[in-house]
Design a protein around this motif. Structure first.
Motif, PDB file in Angstrom:
ATOM      1  N   TYR A 159       0.939  -1.196  -0.051  1.00  0.00           N
ATOM      2  CA  TYR A 159       0.129  -0.161  -0.082  1.00  0.00           C
ATOM      3  C   TYR A 159       0.760   1.246  -0.080  1.00  0.00           C
ATOM      4  N   SER A 160       0.354   2.186  -0.470  1.00  0.00           N
ATOM      5  CA  SER A 160       0.844   3.621  -0.507  1.00  0.00           C
ATOM      6  C   SER A 160       0.089   4.214   0.528  1.00  0.00           C
ATOM      7  N   GLY A 161       0.201   4.570   1.658  1.00  0.00           N
ATOM      8  CA  GLY A 161      -0.587   5.169   2.608  1.00  0.00           C
ATOM      9  C   GLY A 161      -1.649   3.996   2.955  1.00  0.00           C
ATOM     10  N   ASP A 162      -2.907   4.015   2.635  1.00  0.00           N
ATOM     11  CA  ASP A 162      -4.218   3.101   2.602  1.00  0.00           C
ATOM     12  C   ASP A 162      -4.443   2.691   1.012  1.00  0.00           C
ATOM     13  N   GLN A 163      -3.890   3.152   0.323  1.00  0.00           N
ATOM     14  CA  GLN A 163      -4.330   2.739  -1.287  1.00  0.00           C
ATOM     15  C   GLN A 163      -3.441   1.566  -1.569  1.00  0.00           C
ATOM     16  N   LEU A 164      -4.223   0.654  -2.106  1.00  0.00           N
ATOM     17  CA  LEU A 164      -3.551  -0.769  -2.350  1.00  0.00           C
ATOM     18  C   LEU A 164      -2.782  -0.507  -3.729  1.00  0.00           C
ATOM     19  N   ILE A 165      -1.354  -0.688  -3.752  1.00  0.00           N
ATOM     20  CA  ILE A 165      -0.548  -0.590  -5.172  1.00  0.00           C
ATOM     21  C   ILE A 165      -0.549  -1.898  -5.745  1.00  0.00           C
ATOM     22  N   ARG A 166      -0.462  -3.147  -5.059  1.00  0.00           N
ATOM     23  CA  ARG A 166      -0.258  -4.304  -5.653  1.00  0.00           C
ATOM     24  C   ARG A 166      -0.428  -5.393  -4.549  1.00  0.00           C
ATOM     25  N   SER A 167      -0.972  -6.665  -5.241  1.00  0.00           N
ATOM     26  CA  SER A 167      -1.137  -7.780  -4.298  1.00  0.00           C
ATOM     27  C   SER A 167      -0.368  -8.907  -4.972  1.00  0.00           C
ATOM     28  N   VAL A 168       0.644  -9.308  -4.334  1.00  0.00           N
ATOM     29  CA  VAL A 168       1.563 -10.391  -4.679  1.00  0.00           C
ATOM     30  C   VAL A 168       1.697 -11.845  -4.069  1.00  0.00           C
TER      31      VAL A 168
END
Length: 172
Positions: A159-168
């Motif tokens: 996450y960047s802050g609370d925003q999901l960037i990527r799920s790996v």
């Protein structure tokens, strides 16, 4: 007096722009389902590596779960100087994670602000910034960390802050 005002202004600005620590980054359903199973996890920072120039980045932020020395060698190279130490990656006991920003002339910084674990996921929240002053060269900020392996972990969410960037996915 000017300096005191500037310090107070900067302190207020940093507090207002900092990560929202009251949220976990999980949606309401995930929070309800796993509220009693969310715990903090200690992530050991890893130092002494850089992303190879051969790695092509199309996104502003790229995230990896590195599962093997072979995968590590395809992405990372040691950044040895006369005074630093290259941390050894322990794939047997840790999930190795990495976040890198796209190369830029801007000054970049990536800091882990919180790390949580549920029964099957690791949630890593970062504070990232790319800001002036510009540098006369391009570079990419890299953050690496070792998350202790726990049976059942299937995914690392970045996450960047609370925003999901990527799920790996985590593979063995």
């Amino acid at each position: 007096m000017k300096h005191l005002t500037a310090v107070l202004y900067c302190t207020l600005l940093m507090a207002a722009c900092g990560p929202n620590t009251s949220r976990t980054g999980l949606n309401r359903e995930e929070q309800r389902d796993s509220a009693e199973n969310i715990t903090n996890v200690e992530v050991k920072p890893i130092q002494g590596y850089f992303v190879k120039n051969t790695v092509k980045q199309t996104d502003s932020v790229t995230c990896w779960v590195i599962n093997s020395p072979l995968q590590q060698d395809s992405i990372l190279a040691p950044a040895k100087t006369m005074t630093n130490t290259i941390d050894t990656l322990d794939f047997a006991n840790n999930i190795i994670t990495a976040v890198v920003m796209r190369p830029s002339e801007l000054t970049q910084d990536i800091q882990l602000s919180s790390s949580l674990v549920t029964e099957d996921e690791v949630h890593l929240h970062f504070a990232m910034r790319a800001d002036t002053p510009k540098r006369p060269f391009t570079a990419a900020a890299l953050w690496m960390g070792a998350v202790p392996k726990k049976p059942g972990i299937k995914t690392v969410k970045f996450y960047s802050g609370d925003q999901l960037i990527r799920s790996v996915p985590v593979t063995e």
